[in-house]
Every structure is written in C-alpha cells, then in structure tokens.
Scaffold this motif. Sequence first.
Motif, short mmCIF file in Angstrom:
data_model
loop_
_atom_site.label_atom_id
_atom_site.label_comp_id
_atom_site.label_asym_id
_atom_site.label_seq_id
_atom_site.Cartn_x
_atom_site.Cartn_y
_atom_site.Cartn_z
N GLU A 32 0.94 -1.25 -0.02
CA GLU A 32 -0.07 0.18 0.06
C GLU A 32 0.96 1.26 -0.06
O GLU A 32 0.61 2.32 -0.51
N ILE A 33 1.84 1.26 0.72
CA ILE A 33 3.07 2.13 0.74
C ILE A 33 3.42 2.67 -0.60
O ILE A 33 3.52 3.42 -1.08
N ASN A 34 3.83 1.53 -1.24
CA ASN A 34 4.52 1.44 -2.56
C ASN A 34 3.69 2.35 -3.60
O ASN A 34 3.95 2.76 -4.58
N ASN A 35 2.17 1.85 -3.52
CA ASN A 35 1.15 2.47 -4.19
C ASN A 35 1.08 4.00 -4.21
O ASN A 35 0.87 4.84 -5.22
N ILE A 36 1.52 4.48 -3.01
CA ILE A 36 1.59 5.99 -2.90
C ILE A 36 2.71 6.63 -3.52
O ILE A 36 2.71 7.64 -4.00
#
Lengths: 208, 192
Positions: free
Chosen positions: A44-48
């Motif tokens: 999820e962090i990578n998506n941001i």
Amino acid sequence: MDFLAQYPLFSALLALVGLAAVFGALLGYAAEQFKTEGNPIADEINNILPQTQCGQCGYPGCRPYAEAIANGEAINKCPPGGEAGIQALAALLDVEPIPLDAEHGEVKEAPTVAFIREEECIGCTKCIQACPVDAILGAAKQMHTVISSLCTGCDLCVEPCPVDCIDMISQEESLQTWHWPLPDPFSRRVDIIATDNIRSDAHQDRAA
Amino acid sequence: MLTDYSILLISAILVNNFVLVQFLGLCPFMGVSNKLESAMGMAMATTFVLTLASACSNLVYHFLLVPLGLAYLKTITFILVIAVVVQFTEMVVKKSSPLLYRVLGVYLPLITVNCAVLGLALLNISKDHSFLQSLVYGVGGGAGFSLVLVLFAAMRERLAVADVPTPFKGPALGMITAGLMSLAFMGFAGLV
C-alpha cells in the motif's frame, strides 16, 4: 485414579499441562491457517510513492523505500512525492505528517525533464546506466536522447555525464501537461472548537 | 428469561461499565484513544477477546476445573485462556487488516494483561453465571468498553486542536475528561 486422588498436586499439574498442550496445538493450527504472505503494508505504501525510482531517499527504488517505511523509516524522504505524498503516507500509517527532509532534495516548483544537447553528446552510455526508468535512448559512440514522456525528472543522469551536456528543463505548461492544483491540506479542516486565536494565526501555528 | 439477559446486558454496558464504573482496563482506555479510527479497531478487538475469553473460561472452569476439584487454579487457568484468545485474535487481525495490526501495535498483545478481561472471567465465576449468561456478560462488557472508548477518543480528537491552558495539555486533560465521563456514568446507577 487412586494415585491422582492421593496426590492432588499431580492432577493439577496434569490439568494445566494438558490444557496448555491443547491450546498450543490450536494456536499452531491457527498460525498455519492465518499465515500472511509478503508484506501487505509495503504494497500500500508502494502504491502511494511516485514510482520515479530516483533513489533520492537513499534506497535503490520506491519498493525498497516502501519496505523500509513499513519497518519504521521516516516518511519524509521522498522529494518527488512532495508534501501531498507525505500527507497521504501519514494518513495511511496514522502518524503525524512531518515536513520534507531537505537532506534528500527539495520539491521542484514545476516538473522537469532531462534534455541532452545532442551535438555535445559523446555517446558514453553513462547516463543510460544511471537512468532508473530507461528513458534514455542510445548506444555506445552514438548520440543519446531522452524520451521526455518517460523521464521522471529525477536528476540522476546529470551527475555521471562527463561532458555536462544534460540540462534539466522545466516543462512548459501546456494544455497537455496542465493539472488542477492539489487541494491545500489545511484549508479542508474545519475549526469546530472556539478559540481566541485569529484564524490565520491558527493556520500558521499548524503549518509551523 | 429474556428480561434477565437484557438486564444483564444493560448492566454490563451502562450501570456497571467496566471502564468508567469499575475502573478496569484503563490502560488501553488512555493509550489507544488518541485517534478515533484506532480506538474503533481496539474496541472491536477487545470486544472479540472479552466475549471469547468469557465463554472459554466459563467452559474450562465448569468442565475441567470443578470436576477435578481444582477451582483454586482458576486465576492462572484464566490467564492462560486469555493469552491464547489474544494470540488467536492477533493472528486474525494480522491476516484480515494489516493496517489495523500496525496501528494497534503493542496494545493488541497488551489485551492479554487488560484487567477487564481477567476481571470479567473472575466476575462470571463469583456471580455464578451460566454459560449463556457469561456470553451475554462478555458481549455487554465489550460493548460498554467500546462505547466509552469511542466516545472518549472522539472527544480527545476534538480536544487535541482546542486552545487549552498549557498545564492541562495532553494526558492531564484526558484524565479530567475521563473523570467527568465517569461521573456521568455514575448517573446510571439504579437504572436496573
């Protein structure tokens, strides 16, 4: 049974050990059932993160930095993500947003792209190796050029160039590149508590 | 029959609220009430643990400890039961909501030593509750805990941006707020 009646201590021990063994087996089974693969938070962090793969955070790309954040790294080391990225990460991870760490570079006013002055290029391929997103086209002893639609403006190719023929030019605002400005994160908040402070002061306090 | 259970439920939620009237489980009440979202997660996790631990400890007590004449071992056995239930909850939360797992952090395993859970299990025994009564009491205790935790977190979220005198900032104001809430909940005494 007589033995147990004679020594109640043993029945107590047996009961506790038996109970612990049963619970242990249950937990072991549950651990097998509810096993988690990978690191869902890092995804999820990578998506941001902006996926510029620029490495300004000190990690070799966005994915490694996402994993580092999941393990407790500071969220303010991504200049391409800017203030908006930090706000999004802070909201996701439920922590206070912190200002960008200037050590890792500053937010650019406007997005830039690399531009190679082709008559000066000697075809050394060093910038091609430095480019994290493969946006530079060229071969040894052939002139290189930047595919501007793929360039993320990360500046990493500027440093290795032996003849300094790469410029970072800011993208002209055109009909194709214009975006709505992002909303100001502070103006969305509504003051619900009465205070003696004047509104503008309160905003400055929060921003500081 | 049904009235008995509803009275038990109301009593556990409001009149004998675990946090504000019996002062059990104050650690997560103060610790996880800074943000409404994490407070809701904590409330759900604790309610789950309270209900499950209440039912399990009742079963273990009546079907294992009493027949073997080991009623004096109830405290240590209940601690074991609670630890297992919490561990199980942790696995479920980690699988179903990794973000909540991260937000709750150390407070999730700390449910193990949440005195409300052990208190509920022991109260079930001392009040001689049946299995169904324990279950209802567990649900009620969890609902009461959730209610005050969410109310308190909502208030603290607003208080965080309020202009309060410096000596009262932070936990001090939290303590005062909790005291006032407790006073308000004392008003339910005599309801059932």
